[in-house]
Design a protein around this motif. Structure first.
Motif, PDB file in Angstrom:
ATOM      1  N   SER A   3       1.801   4.840   3.141  1.00 39.50           N
ATOM      2  CA  SER A   3       1.986   6.047   2.314  1.00 39.50           C
ATOM      3  C   SER A   3       2.744   7.144   3.063  1.00 39.50           C
ATOM      4  O   SER A   3       3.256   8.070   2.448  1.00 39.50           O
ATOM      5  CB  SER A   3       0.629   6.592   1.854  1.00 39.50           C
ATOM      6  OG  SER A   3      -0.103   7.099   2.941  1.00 39.50           O
ATOM      7  N   HIS A   4       2.855   7.039   4.384  1.00 37.59           N
ATOM      8  CA  HIS A   4       3.535   8.061   5.173  1.00 37.59           C
ATOM      9  C   HIS A   4       5.032   7.807   5.322  1.00 37.59           C
ATOM     10  O   HIS A   4       5.724   8.532   5.982  1.00 37.59           O
ATOM     11  CB  HIS A   4       2.906   8.151   6.578  1.00 37.59           C
ATOM     12  CG  HIS A   4       1.501   8.642   6.517  1.00 37.59           C
ATOM     13  ND1 HIS A   4       0.426   7.781   6.465  1.00 37.59           N
ATOM     14  CD2 HIS A   4       0.991   9.883   6.481  1.00 37.59           C
ATOM     15  CE1 HIS A   4      -0.679   8.483   6.416  1.00 37.59           C
ATOM     16  NE2 HIS A   4      -0.378   9.757   6.403  1.00 37.59           N
ATOM     17  N   ARG A   5       5.514   6.752   4.723  1.00 35.86           N
ATOM     18  CA  ARG A   5       6.939   6.393   4.881  1.00 35.86           C
ATOM     19  C   ARG A   5       7.788   7.014   3.829  1.00 35.86           C
ATOM     20  O   ARG A   5       7.496   7.358   2.794  1.00 35.86           O
ATOM     21  CB  ARG A   5       7.103   4.869   4.863  1.00 35.86           C
ATOM     22  CG  ARG A   5       6.468   4.275   6.091  1.00 35.86           C
ATOM     23  CD  ARG A   5       6.693   2.812   6.129  1.00 35.86           C
ATOM     24  NE  ARG A   5       6.151   2.322   7.387  1.00 35.86           N
ATOM     25  CZ  ARG A   5       6.318   1.124   7.824  1.00 35.86           C
ATOM     26  NH1 ARG A   5       6.997   0.257   7.151  1.00 35.86           N
ATOM     27  NH2 ARG A   5       5.799   0.742   8.959  1.00 35.86           N
ATOM     28  N   ASP A  16      -7.322   0.006   1.749  1.00 34.35           N
ATOM     29  CA  ASP A  16      -7.201   1.430   2.090  1.00 34.35           C
ATOM     30  C   ASP A  16      -6.365   1.627   3.346  1.00 34.35           C
ATOM     31  O   ASP A  16      -5.544   2.548   3.414  1.00 34.35           O
ATOM     32  CB  ASP A  16      -8.585   2.057   2.288  1.00 34.35           C
ATOM     33  CG  ASP A  16      -9.362   2.210   0.988  1.00 34.35           C
ATOM     34  OD1 ASP A  16      -8.762   2.020  -0.095  1.00 34.35           O
ATOM     35  OD2 ASP A  16     -10.571   2.511   1.060  1.00 34.35           O
ATOM     36  N   ALA A  17      -6.561   0.766   4.344  1.00 31.93           N
ATOM     37  CA  ALA A  17      -5.807   0.884   5.596  1.00 31.93           C
ATOM     38  C   ALA A  17      -4.319   0.643   5.352  1.00 31.93           C
ATOM     39  O   ALA A  17      -3.467   1.360   5.885  1.00 31.93           O
ATOM     40  CB  ALA A  17      -6.346  -0.092   6.634  1.00 31.93           C
ATOM     41  N   LEU A  18      -3.990  -0.360   4.532  1.00 27.63           N
ATOM     42  CA  LEU A  18      -2.592  -0.634   4.213  1.00 27.63           C
ATOM     43  C   LEU A  18      -1.969   0.522   3.432  1.00 27.63           C
ATOM     44  O   LEU A  18      -0.832   0.928   3.691  1.00 27.63           O
ATOM     45  CB  LEU A  18      -2.463  -1.933   3.411  1.00 27.63           C
ATOM     46  CG  LEU A  18      -2.627  -3.214   4.214  1.00 27.63           C
ATOM     47  CD1 LEU A  18      -2.662  -4.413   3.271  1.00 27.63           C
ATOM     48  CD2 LEU A  18      -1.507  -3.357   5.226  1.00 27.63           C
ATOM     49  N   GLU A  19      -2.720   1.046   2.485  1.00 22.52           N
ATOM     50  CA  GLU A  19      -2.226   2.180   1.703  1.00 22.52           C
ATOM     51  C   GLU A  19      -1.947   3.379   2.599  1.00 22.52           C
ATOM     52  O   GLU A  19      -0.910   4.023   2.489  1.00 22.52           O
ATOM     53  CB  GLU A  19      -3.247   2.547   0.623  1.00 22.52           C
ATOM     54  CG  GLU A  19      -2.777   3.642  -0.307  1.00 22.52           C
ATOM     55  CD  GLU A  19      -3.793   3.927  -1.389  1.00 22.52           C
ATOM     56  OE1 GLU A  19      -4.101   5.111  -1.599  1.00 22.52           O
ATOM     57  OE2 GLU A  19      -4.282   2.969  -2.021  1.00 22.52           O
TER      58      GLU A  19
END
Length: 87
Positions: free
Chosen positions: A85-87, A78-81
């Motif tokens: 995901s903001h890029r 979840d942290a990686l996602e």
């Protein structure tokens, strides 16, 4: 913008000015966090959860029990996602 000046003691202690304590809602025994961001700016923050007891129930409950390692794996995913995901 208001600025407050405080002096560091020989023990490295600083008294937080009254206006700042009131603004942050700080009381005796509360904790604060010093955050150094990438640009080198230092911020003073009040942790959302002041101690371990304050975390009780914060994450909710699971319908089905899960091993700690599995929860940790999911949290990392979840942290990686979230991070990418903001890029």
């Amino acid at each position: 913008m208001k600025r407050y000046i405080a002096t560091v003691t020989t023990k490295g202690q600083v008294t937080i000015p009254k206006d700042v304590r009131e603004y942050l809602g700080l009381n005796q025994g509360d904790t604060v966090t010093f955050v150094i961001n990438r640009s080198g700016e230092v911020m003073l923050k009040v942790p959302k959860y002041r101690d371990l007891d304050a975390l009780a129930g914060a994450a909710g409950t699971l319908d089905t029990p899960m091993e700690f390692e599995e929860m940790l794996r999911i949290a990392r995913e979840d942290a990686l996602e979230e991070k990418f995901s903001h890029r």
